[in-house]
Design a protein around this motif. Sequence first.
Motif, PDB file in Angstrom:
ATOM      1  N   LYS A  98       2.218  11.497  -8.659  1.00 19.57           N
ATOM      2  CA  LYS A  98       1.407  12.014  -9.784  1.00 19.57           C
ATOM      3  C   LYS A  98       2.016  11.774 -11.158  1.00 19.57           C
ATOM      4  O   LYS A  98       1.738  12.514 -12.089  1.00 19.57           O
ATOM      5  CB  LYS A  98       1.150  13.507  -9.606  1.00 19.57           C
ATOM      6  CG  LYS A  98       0.204  13.832  -8.476  1.00 19.57           C
ATOM      7  CD  LYS A  98      -0.235  15.264  -8.631  1.00 19.57           C
ATOM      8  CE  LYS A  98      -1.207  15.674  -7.560  1.00 19.57           C
ATOM      9  NZ  LYS A  98      -1.633  17.041  -7.769  1.00 19.57           N
ATOM     10  N   ALA A 153       0.683   6.647 -11.644  1.00 22.83           N
ATOM     11  CA  ALA A 153      -0.392   6.840 -10.667  1.00 22.83           C
ATOM     12  C   ALA A 153      -1.707   6.279 -11.190  1.00 22.83           C
ATOM     13  O   ALA A 153      -2.523   5.790 -10.412  1.00 22.83           O
ATOM     14  CB  ALA A 153      -0.539   8.318 -10.364  1.00 22.83           C
ATOM     15  N   PHE A 213       0.580   4.168  -2.615  1.00 23.47           N
ATOM     16  CA  PHE A 213       0.224   5.538  -2.222  1.00 23.47           C
ATOM     17  C   PHE A 213       1.300   6.519  -2.681  1.00 23.47           C
ATOM     18  O   PHE A 213       0.986   7.609  -3.168  1.00 23.47           O
ATOM     19  CB  PHE A 213       0.046   5.626  -0.693  1.00 23.47           C
ATOM     20  CG  PHE A 213      -1.360   5.392  -0.246  1.00 23.47           C
ATOM     21  CD1 PHE A 213      -1.952   4.160  -0.406  1.00 23.47           C
ATOM     22  CD2 PHE A 213      -2.101   6.411   0.325  1.00 23.47           C
ATOM     23  CE1 PHE A 213      -3.251   3.941   0.005  1.00 23.47           C
ATOM     24  CE2 PHE A 213      -3.398   6.200   0.730  1.00 23.47           C
ATOM     25  CZ  PHE A 213      -3.979   4.965   0.579  1.00 23.47           C
ATOM     26  N   ASP A 214       2.573   6.131  -2.519  1.00 23.81           N
ATOM     27  CA  ASP A 214       3.638   7.033  -2.951  1.00 23.81           C
ATOM     28  C   ASP A 214       3.608   7.211  -4.463  1.00 23.81           C
ATOM     29  O   ASP A 214       3.887   8.297  -4.968  1.00 23.81           O
ATOM     30  CB  ASP A 214       5.004   6.495  -2.520  1.00 23.81           C
ATOM     31  CG  ASP A 214       5.218   6.713  -1.034  1.00 23.81           C
ATOM     32  OD1 ASP A 214       4.339   7.339  -0.418  1.00 23.81           O
ATOM     33  OD2 ASP A 214       6.240   6.266  -0.497  1.00 23.81           O
ATOM     34  N   LEU A 223      -3.565   3.906  -8.602  1.00 19.08           N
ATOM     35  CA  LEU A 223      -4.802   4.374  -7.988  1.00 19.08           C
ATOM     36  C   LEU A 223      -5.892   3.306  -7.968  1.00 19.08           C
ATOM     37  O   LEU A 223      -6.372   2.929  -6.883  1.00 19.08           O
ATOM     38  CB  LEU A 223      -5.244   5.627  -8.751  1.00 19.08           C
ATOM     39  CG  LEU A 223      -6.312   6.478  -8.120  1.00 19.08           C
ATOM     40  CD1 LEU A 223      -5.799   7.071  -6.839  1.00 19.08           C
ATOM     41  CD2 LEU A 223      -6.680   7.597  -9.082  1.00 19.08           C
ATOM     42  N   VAL A 257       0.923   7.184  -6.219  1.00 21.34           N
ATOM     43  CA  VAL A 257      -0.178   8.105  -6.508  1.00 21.34           C
ATOM     44  C   VAL A 257       0.241   9.536  -6.199  1.00 21.34           C
ATOM     45  O   VAL A 257       0.022  10.441  -7.009  1.00 21.34           O
ATOM     46  CB  VAL A 257      -1.427   7.719  -5.686  1.00 21.34           C
ATOM     47  CG1 VAL A 257      -2.492   8.779  -5.826  1.00 21.34           C
ATOM     48  CG2 VAL A 257      -1.957   6.386  -6.157  1.00 21.34           C
ATOM     49  N   THR A 258       0.879   9.753  -5.040  1.00 22.92           N
ATOM     50  CA  THR A 258       1.206  11.137  -4.688  1.00 22.92           C
ATOM     51  C   THR A 258       2.300  11.704  -5.588  1.00 22.92           C
ATOM     52  O   THR A 258       2.410  12.911  -5.718  1.00 22.92           O
ATOM     53  CB  THR A 258       1.659  11.260  -3.227  1.00 22.92           C
ATOM     54  OG1 THR A 258       2.659  10.284  -2.991  1.00 22.92           O
ATOM     55  CG2 THR A 258       0.522  11.031  -2.272  1.00 22.92           C
ATOM     56  N   ALA A 274      -4.869   0.369  -5.688  1.00 22.61           N
ATOM     57  CA  ALA A 274      -5.010   0.572  -4.239  1.00 22.61           C
ATOM     58  C   ALA A 274      -6.458   0.388  -3.811  1.00 22.61           C
ATOM     59  O   ALA A 274      -6.745  -0.258  -2.793  1.00 22.61           O
ATOM     60  CB  ALA A 274      -4.521   1.969  -3.866  1.00 22.61           C
ATOM     61  N   TYR A 309       0.831  -1.210   0.000  1.00 19.03           N
ATOM     62  CA  TYR A 309       0.000   0.000   0.000  1.00 19.03           C
ATOM     63  C   TYR A 309       0.862   1.256   0.000  1.00 19.03           C
ATOM     64  O   TYR A 309       0.583   2.206  -0.731  1.00 19.03           O
ATOM     65  CB  TYR A 309      -0.858   0.046   1.260  1.00 19.03           C
ATOM     66  CG  TYR A 309      -2.209  -0.599   1.151  1.00 19.03           C
ATOM     67  CD1 TYR A 309      -3.143  -0.137   0.234  1.00 19.03           C
ATOM     68  CD2 TYR A 309      -2.576  -1.629   1.991  1.00 19.03           C
ATOM     69  CE1 TYR A 309      -4.392  -0.721   0.158  1.00 19.03           C
ATOM     70  CE2 TYR A 309      -3.820  -2.212   1.927  1.00 19.03           C
ATOM     71  CZ  TYR A 309      -4.729  -1.756   1.010  1.00 19.03           C
ATOM     72  OH  TYR A 309      -5.953  -2.323   0.934  1.00 19.03           O
ATOM     73  N   LEU A 310       1.909   1.267   0.831  1.00 19.64           N
ATOM     74  CA  LEU A 310       2.763   2.460   0.908  1.00 19.64           C
ATOM     75  C   LEU A 310       3.362   2.749  -0.460  1.00 19.64           C
ATOM     76  O   LEU A 310       3.385   3.910  -0.893  1.00 19.64           O
ATOM     77  CB  LEU A 310       3.889   2.243   1.910  1.00 19.64           C
ATOM     78  CG  LEU A 310       3.634   2.665   3.353  1.00 19.64           C
ATOM     79  CD1 LEU A 310       4.912   2.539   4.156  1.00 19.64           C
ATOM     80  CD2 LEU A 310       3.134   4.096   3.417  1.00 19.64           C
TER      81      LEU A 310
END
Lengths: 302, 649
Positions: free
Chosen positions: B408, B412, B402-403, B416, B405-406, B419, B398-399
């Motif tokens: 961008k 991502a 998420f990274d 996205l 996705v952030t 996740a 997950y981490l």
Amino acid sequence: MNLILAVILRLAVWLLLAPLLPGIINKVKAWVAGRRGPPVLQLYYDLAKLWRKGVVLSTLASPGFIAGPAVAWVALLGAAMLMPLGPGGTALSFRGDVLLLIYLLALARFCTAWAAMETGSAFEGMGAAREVSYAVLAEAAIVTAVLSLSVQTGSVSLVTMLSPSAGAGAVLLAAGLFTVLLAENCRVPFDDPNTHLELTMIHEVMVLDHSGPPLAAILHGASVKLLLFAVLLIQAVLPLGALSAPAAAGALVAGVLAVTVGVGLVESWLARLAFRRVPLLLTTAFLLCLFALLVAWKGGAK
Amino acid sequence: MPGPLLLFAFAALVTGIVVGVRMSRLWLALTVAGTTAGFGAALMVLLGAADWEWRSGFSLGDELVHLRLDGVSALFLALLCVVGGAGAVYAREYWPEKHYPASAPRGRVWWSALVLSMGLVLTVSNGLHFLIVWELFAICAFFLITLDRQRREVRAAGWLYLAASHAGTMALFAFFSLLAARTGSWDLPGPMRERADLSSLFWLVLAGFGVKAGVFPLHIWLPSAHANAPSHVSAIMSGVAIKMGIYGIVRFSGWLPVPAAAGWVVIGLGATSALLGIAFAFAQNDFKRLLAYCSVENIGIILVGLGAALLALTHGDAVWGRLALAGALLHVWSHGAFKALLFFGAGSVLHATGTREMSRLGGLWRTMPWTAGLFALGSLAVSGLPPLNGFVSEWLVYLGLFDAVTSKGPSAWAALPAAIMLAMAGAMAMASFAKASAMIFLGAPRTQAAAHAHECGMGMRAPMLMLAGVCVGIGLAPILFWPAIRRAAGSWCPGWGAEETPAPLVALGSVHVALAVLILAAAAWLWRKAHTNGLRRGMTWDCGYATPYARMQYVSASFAGIVSGWFRWILQPERKIRRPRGHFPEEALRLERVPETVLERIIGPVSAAIMRVSTTVRQLQHGRLQFYILYVVAGLIALGVLVLLGGAP
């Protein structure tokens, strides 16, 4: 030393203030219906009484029937301890703590469902099945909401995610999270905590056979969960990090009160939905969070 | 130093194959000693800095034997040795000589052979030899699955497994031959990422190893094979054998360049496997099938992590890719441990009651408290709940997502949806295992068999306790396992084995320890409080109904009803309903079964059509010589016409 003091203080806030929320909701409902209603502190009286009472255990139940509520209670309090409290910050913060929080809520759900199935009652099986099934959609909505906050702030830890506002998508996110709050805490229109028909309940039917101290743990845990979601919603939406400490604290308290009153008003004005409509409403909550995510994506790209 | 240990393990397992038929105790000692030695060798490579490599003068099929143990293969070897040893101990009580005089000795021999051949798959470094030991591994697994071959469905499951496995092996034949043709040698020298012309071979790798791993549309063999095999075999099949598929994908995506789309495809396959695998799992009524489908889900989680790592590799930002890869590799261990534990638990239930139908069980905690407790622990772990191992590895994946996705970037858009799908799969895994443990162990016994169950003995309990210890260990002290994961990641992609931990594993571990202590303390406290306040036993309240009985309980299909309704489009459940009629209805019935949709609705009809066409074409071959001469003449004329029309070349 300071750390221990901070943890104890924080724990006291969660333990002592959480049972206030259901009392306020009931007061609001009574006020709208023109009744006097039970006192705001009713849940405290109930908890004190239950804590002193004996336990009636189903002949089929294993020790897990009592361990389940205990584990669920610890999980919910653990989740609460990870949640920052406005200007108070948090006792413990690390990258990815938000995922731990979501999975602690899932642990609490597993334990409640486990304890429900202990009794072999068809009604409790029904409740547990509904709880774990609707959680699939609720969890998708929460993760999407968290993703939108992460995109907004570029962070995966709660303190930094929650201090700025959710930006242009705040309204969408607020609507989505409020719907999830209602579903996760089994409020109208998903579930009616006051109904007397077991066939139509979710959470309440799962705890039918509990009594005494385990029931007290369940009721207290449920109130902590409600407060947790209210705090999450307010911090996700309001830019508390931009305010001065007293103003942020005031805004947080006022916001939580507003959410609580909002839940009371929704319960007064809406009827419970038919079960086949529940997934539709949860999907709507998911879509609201998804749109908030897309707005955050576009907003941040500037 | 790993060399002598590996040699000892090899010798012990070969001796085990030879003496296994007669001497069961010696066999057990040899298998445990061999797997322990193998485990030691794997640990040495994982905790040391140097790989182990051995180029010998012996040749096999005109190719020199070349063995190698690096970070990636040592990671899988460690898992193989743990489950291989635990399963051998478990089998002694679960599949004893007394009850299975014919198949028990056979089972011992094939067990040693299976562990040995999987160990060889992990160590050989030559394409031709890889194909040989891969085939050996598939055959050993076939004989173990069909140990109880008097039963028809066991034989059917075995043949299906063998057919699917060979379909995959065909892709691998193509892969290794093409690789050898392009590099000019069967030898696998190690990383060849700079050879861009090899990148398209990745699709063959994915198809060939994907069948063994049980990736979603290729999983058709997996449920029936896992369900019908003896439980210790299911444990090693699900815990380790399908990981050999993952090993292949990890190995060759690390050694060879991958096409740009690889990350997208792998992450997409992974997310689909996770979500649909667990949807099928939730709808099952047979608890071993449920566990089997759950393996499809976990393979999906591993592939999501690996896919994210591949995306990171192609987009040049390694940091979140490292997290996702670490999560995927740790999940290989996590899933191996808890799935073997759950299959051992399932075997213990099957041993005691003789049924795999959850709707015929119930209330077993009373007679089987150890199995119930350990199965519950495994259920918590497989649902990815803190503070156990499943959560740690899923958290890392997950981490990474998420990274991604952030950050961008273009990745991502893959991270996205992955996740969100993982979150839904996680919630459904929780639901599936709440159902499984509740239906089997809680409530009232639904049949006589369930009421008269008995607890398993120490021989079956000890391996389960050991695996439960692994689950708790990874959960409470993930940092201890980090060096091994880092080493494997470093072998996969040089430069990814950096010293620092990219994730706060220490913080997570300490929170988990605190959580575990508090959980135990709170449970003990509430238990004591309930007892001091006075505890009375009474009938389940059941809303005032005075004479509840066992068949009134919720059963497996009703528990899963809501979610299987959402997935009706793919599950295609078969329903049989007889509604109650009249004022005093005498009977009513509702049966629900989820078929093997992909197999029965897609592969089955397609194969039947191919068979029909083949049968029609076969009428041409009837043994009459004059017609054959006519075919030849017709063929020659046709060729002549072709040449005349097309002109000379």
